[in-house]
Design an enzyme around this catalytic site. Sequence first.
Site, mmCIF file in Angstrom:
data_model
loop_
_atom_site.group_PDB
_atom_site.id
_atom_site.type_symbol
_atom_site.label_atom_id
_atom_site.label_comp_id
_atom_site.label_asym_id
_atom_site.label_seq_id
_atom_site.Cartn_x
_atom_site.Cartn_y
_atom_site.Cartn_z
ATOM 1 N N LYS A 78 27.678 20.194 -1.795
ATOM 2 C CA LYS A 78 29.002 20.042 -1.181
ATOM 3 C C LYS A 78 29.333 18.558 -1.129
ATOM 4 O O LYS A 78 28.473 17.734 -0.777
ATOM 5 C CB LYS A 78 28.981 20.656 0.228
ATOM 6 C CG LYS A 78 30.334 20.643 0.938
ATOM 7 C CD LYS A 78 30.258 21.365 2.283
ATOM 8 C CE LYS A 78 31.621 21.431 2.969
ATOM 9 N NZ LYS A 78 31.592 22.184 4.244
ATOM 10 N N SER A 158 35.010 25.781 4.953
ATOM 11 C CA SER A 158 35.333 24.676 4.081
ATOM 12 C C SER A 158 34.413 24.569 2.866
ATOM 13 O O SER A 158 34.778 23.894 1.912
ATOM 14 C CB SER A 158 35.285 23.366 4.875
ATOM 15 O OG SER A 158 33.968 23.110 5.334
ATOM 16 N N SER A 182 31.979 27.221 8.410
ATOM 17 C CA SER A 182 32.233 26.813 7.025
ATOM 18 C C SER A 182 31.167 27.171 5.998
ATOM 19 O O SER A 182 31.387 26.990 4.807
ATOM 20 C CB SER A 182 32.466 25.315 6.961
ATOM 21 O OG SER A 182 33.796 25.046 7.292
HETATM 22 N N1 GLN Z 1 37.456 26.621 9.695
HETATM 23 C C1 GLN Z 1 36.880 25.800 10.716
HETATM 24 C C2 GLN Z 1 37.720 24.561 10.898
HETATM 25 O O1 GLN Z 1 38.655 24.403 10.198
HETATM 26 C C3 GLN Z 1 35.465 25.506 10.416
HETATM 27 C C4 GLN Z 1 35.230 24.281 9.652
HETATM 28 C C5 GLN Z 1 33.782 23.983 9.419
HETATM 29 O O2 GLN Z 1 32.909 24.754 9.798
HETATM 30 N N2 GLN Z 1 33.526 22.824 8.839
HETATM 31 O O3 GLN Z 1 37.449 23.748 11.744
#
Ligand code: GLN
Length: 488
Positions: A78, A158, A182
């Site tokens: 990532k 994400s 995410s």
């Molecule tokens: N969807 C969540 C957010 O937008 C989780 C993001 C994450 O886990 N990095 O904050």
Amino acid sequence: MTDFTTLSLTDLKNGYEKKDFTCREVVTSYLARMEATKALNAYVLETPDIALAAADRSDARIQKQEALSLDGIPVAVKDLFCTKDVPTTACSKMLEGYKPKYESTVTQKLWDAGAVMLGKTNMDEFAMGSTNMTSAFGPVINPVTLPGDARRFVPGGSSGGSAAAVAARAALMATGSDTGGSIRQPAAFCGIVGMKPTYGLCSRYGMVAFASSLDQAGPLTRTVADAALMLQITAGHDPKDATSLNRPVPDFVGELSAPLKGLRVGIPHEYQVEGLGADIVALWEKGRAWLVEQGATCVEVSLPHTKYALPAYYVLAPAEASSNLARYDGVRYGLRVEGATLDEMYENTRAEGFGDEVTRRVLMGTYVLSAGFYDAYYRKAQRVRRVISDEFRGVFENVDVILAPTTPTPSFAFGEEPKDPISMYMNDVLTVPANIAGLPAISVPAGLSKEGLPLGLQIIGPAFGDSVVLRAGLAVERAANFVFPQGE
Ligand code: GLN
């Protein structure tokens, strides 16, 4: 050319040992697959030269019978893990051209075990999002398709690029980060396994920070056993991260084969949230039956403050983000947009460098931390966090793990995604509680929605219960017998 991308991790390791094929052949096969699936936009940077050089080093070690545990295993990273001298952008314009001078601990551990980096994967900008649509490099496309349906679906976020790459066989495994879901949410949307370990189990050193008290690195893999192995290698105390856990790493791989008999599973009725699809409820029921068939007992448990986890998260995470992202001022990293004065340079740089979602989070975070509102929002959210953690602790006195769905809905098609930020944030309603309490949780692909899209079941464990989470995840995987649907 043989397609080696369909082989499992175990098949690859056995094949290397028996000299059936070389790491270079396997990596070449993966590079071809990355080329063939380029339209998914899963990778923002491909590193074939690094991959082939690493494959040759692995081949040399295998020749000398000195193979390491991940020799010749192709991994995607990532793009928020710093990779030395290799661009790392967190998919933000703000970090355009940034080449870290150091390697993140998690990736260093993978390379030290012989793993081969294929490239850096796409993600929501600074890991803020649930669709991978906030990336400065454009959206990722979920490899899953529906028969006779031209629509394409989001991979979740994400870690959408990592999940899509693994699901499309353009990597055998990938790293992800999970602040509010995410890793688990994209894993569920793409039909693969994703695990968020106990907070502090994997070092955060060299990960671009979003919300430091919630961020946790973890694996995205095809199988639970692969997740156990990747976690085994990437976990461990790191003096370079002050929040890194200083305790011995359990034998995740070894403990995976312990019997399930006697496992106590909790079913929290508060996870029966509004909008939870009927097919997801049915799958949840099935999951419960699968675990019981394998010797577990299931009981209803109550986590009454679950509904406050999401609002607390969307106060705490932006608060920490607004502070962490203050460092992007045009002086030290990446982008700089000049102005007539120093203040103007800061303003121009930040206005140009951050996308809309990141700007929204910085504004929310600054607001909830401001003098007049700190007590009303930030301090209150901290209190809610404590209540939620205590509630989990109480429940885990009586059960070993909790079984729940990973997401309230399956993936959605492009153009059909929730349009306002609040409905978008609802995606995280079932995943954030584990982050709020720092608990380990895994998503295992367990079935298909009525339309035919992948659905995940989630196992949440007590702090340091990563082993039992993996074991219960394996039981779900075994019973579900999930077959990856049609796709690229
Ligand atoms: N969807 C969540 C957010 O937008 C989780 C993001 C994450 O886990 N990095 O904050």
